[in-house]
Design an enzyme around this catalytic site. Structure first.
Site, PDB file in Angstrom:
ATOM      1  N   ARG A 133      -1.923  -5.785  -8.588  1.00  0.00           N
ATOM      2  CA  ARG A 133      -0.896  -6.804  -8.398  1.00  0.00           C
ATOM      3  C   ARG A 133      -0.986  -7.778  -9.560  1.00  0.00           C
ATOM      4  O   ARG A 133      -0.732  -7.418 -10.689  1.00  0.00           O
ATOM      5  CB  ARG A 133      -1.095  -7.508  -7.049  1.00  0.00           C
ATOM      6  CG  ARG A 133      -0.582  -6.710  -5.881  1.00  0.00           C
ATOM      7  CD  ARG A 133      -1.184  -7.156  -4.592  1.00  0.00           C
ATOM      8  NE  ARG A 133      -2.620  -6.908  -4.590  1.00  0.00           N
ATOM      9  CZ  ARG A 133      -3.419  -7.066  -3.558  1.00  0.00           C
ATOM     10  NH1 ARG A 133      -2.925  -7.497  -2.433  1.00  0.00           N
ATOM     11  NH2 ARG A 133      -4.702  -6.801  -3.629  1.00  0.00           N
TER      12      ARG A 133
ATOM     13  N   LYS B  68     -18.126  -6.088   6.732  1.00  0.00           N
ATOM     14  CA  LYS B  68     -16.811  -6.686   6.507  1.00  0.00           C
ATOM     15  C   LYS B  68     -16.106  -6.856   7.852  1.00  0.00           C
ATOM     16  O   LYS B  68     -15.949  -5.890   8.599  1.00  0.00           O
ATOM     17  CB  LYS B  68     -15.985  -5.787   5.567  1.00  0.00           C
ATOM     18  CG  LYS B  68     -14.806  -6.527   4.983  1.00  0.00           C
ATOM     19  CD  LYS B  68     -14.257  -5.844   3.749  1.00  0.00           C
ATOM     20  CE  LYS B  68     -12.930  -6.479   3.355  1.00  0.00           C
ATOM     21  NZ  LYS B  68     -12.344  -5.880   2.185  1.00  0.00           N
TER      22      LYS B  68
ATOM     23  N   SER C  18      -2.952  -7.672   2.708  1.00  0.00           N
ATOM     24  CA  SER C  18      -3.293  -7.622   4.139  1.00  0.00           C
ATOM     25  C   SER C  18      -3.769  -8.993   4.608  1.00  0.00           C
ATOM     26  O   SER C  18      -3.404  -9.440   5.697  1.00  0.00           O
ATOM     27  CB  SER C  18      -4.392  -6.589   4.393  1.00  0.00           C
ATOM     28  OG  SER C  18      -3.973  -5.313   3.977  1.00  0.00           O
TER      29      SER C  18
ATOM     30  N   HIS D  11       0.840  -1.204   0.000  1.00  0.00           N
ATOM     31  CA  HIS D  11       0.000   0.000   0.000  1.00  0.00           C
ATOM     32  C   HIS D  11       0.878   1.257   0.000  1.00  0.00           C
ATOM     33  O   HIS D  11       0.608   2.218  -0.715  1.00  0.00           O
ATOM     34  CB  HIS D  11      -0.883   0.055   1.256  1.00  0.00           C
ATOM     35  CG  HIS D  11      -1.964  -0.966   1.327  1.00  0.00           C
ATOM     36  ND1 HIS D  11      -2.176  -1.755   2.428  1.00  0.00           N
ATOM     37  CD2 HIS D  11      -2.923  -1.331   0.436  1.00  0.00           C
ATOM     38  CE1 HIS D  11      -3.217  -2.548   2.228  1.00  0.00           C
ATOM     39  NE2 HIS D  11      -3.679  -2.325   1.027  1.00  0.00           N
TER      40      HIS D  11
END
Ligand code: ADP
Length: 162
Positions: free
Chosen positions: A91, A42, A129, A18
């Site tokens: 990514r 979430k 993460s 990040h």
């Protein structure tokens, strides 16, 4: 008026991947706002306050970066901040489809806000993460993937295993 970009995400927790996108984005825009999505559905490891605290410390040396939270529609939040861009990191190919859908939806909702993608640095291609949390849960070595402060907070959260 300067150009502002929103960098949205969960940042649960913030990683070196990040920060790489952020540092490069901060060179392209006059201001970048890291916007933590507050989604009660979430399940996150860190509270929003804990994430804000970690991010604030990581961006101390970046004068044109700030942290905030948002709920609801991203493009509406962007408009309230006078932002004209959404910054996202890419990514592997697996990120592409989701990011493509998200960017097209946001464009449909507001054509004045452009999504800007930066390709991840090779070093961070497998850094996420969720993978970091998974490794940390089992005492895996995550140094070099997150700032030291984040590693310490993860360790504290998981009962000092790291
Ligand atoms: P989400 O909750 O949507 O998965 P994250 O909080 O994980 O979002 O990440 C926010 C943004 O940062 C996304 O654009 C994501 O692709 C990007 N990102 C996450 N990890 C990396 C990394 N290692 N390299 C580049 N970009 C990344």
């Amino acid at each position: 008026m300067g150009k502002t970009a929103i960098y949205p995400g969960s940042f649960d927790p913030i990683t070196n991947g990040h920060l790489d996108i952020l540092q490069r984005g901060a060179c392209l825009f006059d201001k970048v706002i890291i916007a933590i999505l507050t989604n009660p559905q979430k399940k996150c490891l860190f509270t929003v306050e804990e994430r804000i605290d970690m991010i604030s410390k990581c961006i101390e040396t970046m004068p044109n970066v700030e942290v905030d939270t948002f709920g609801g529609l991203l493009v509406e939040y962007a408009a309230t901040k006078g932002a004209t861009a959404i910054l996202r990191g890419l990514r592997a190919v697996s990120d592409f489809e989701y990011e493509f859908q998200l960017a097209l939806m946001n464009r449909r909702l507001n054509r004045d806000v452009q999504t800007v993608f930066l390709m991840t640095g090779m070093r961070w291609i497998f850094t996420s993460s969720s993978i970091i949390k998974e490794a940390a849960r089992f005492g895996g070595n995550i140094s070099g993937m997150v700032p030291d402060l984040v590693r310490e907070r993860l360790s504290a959260k998981l009962g000092g295993k790291l």
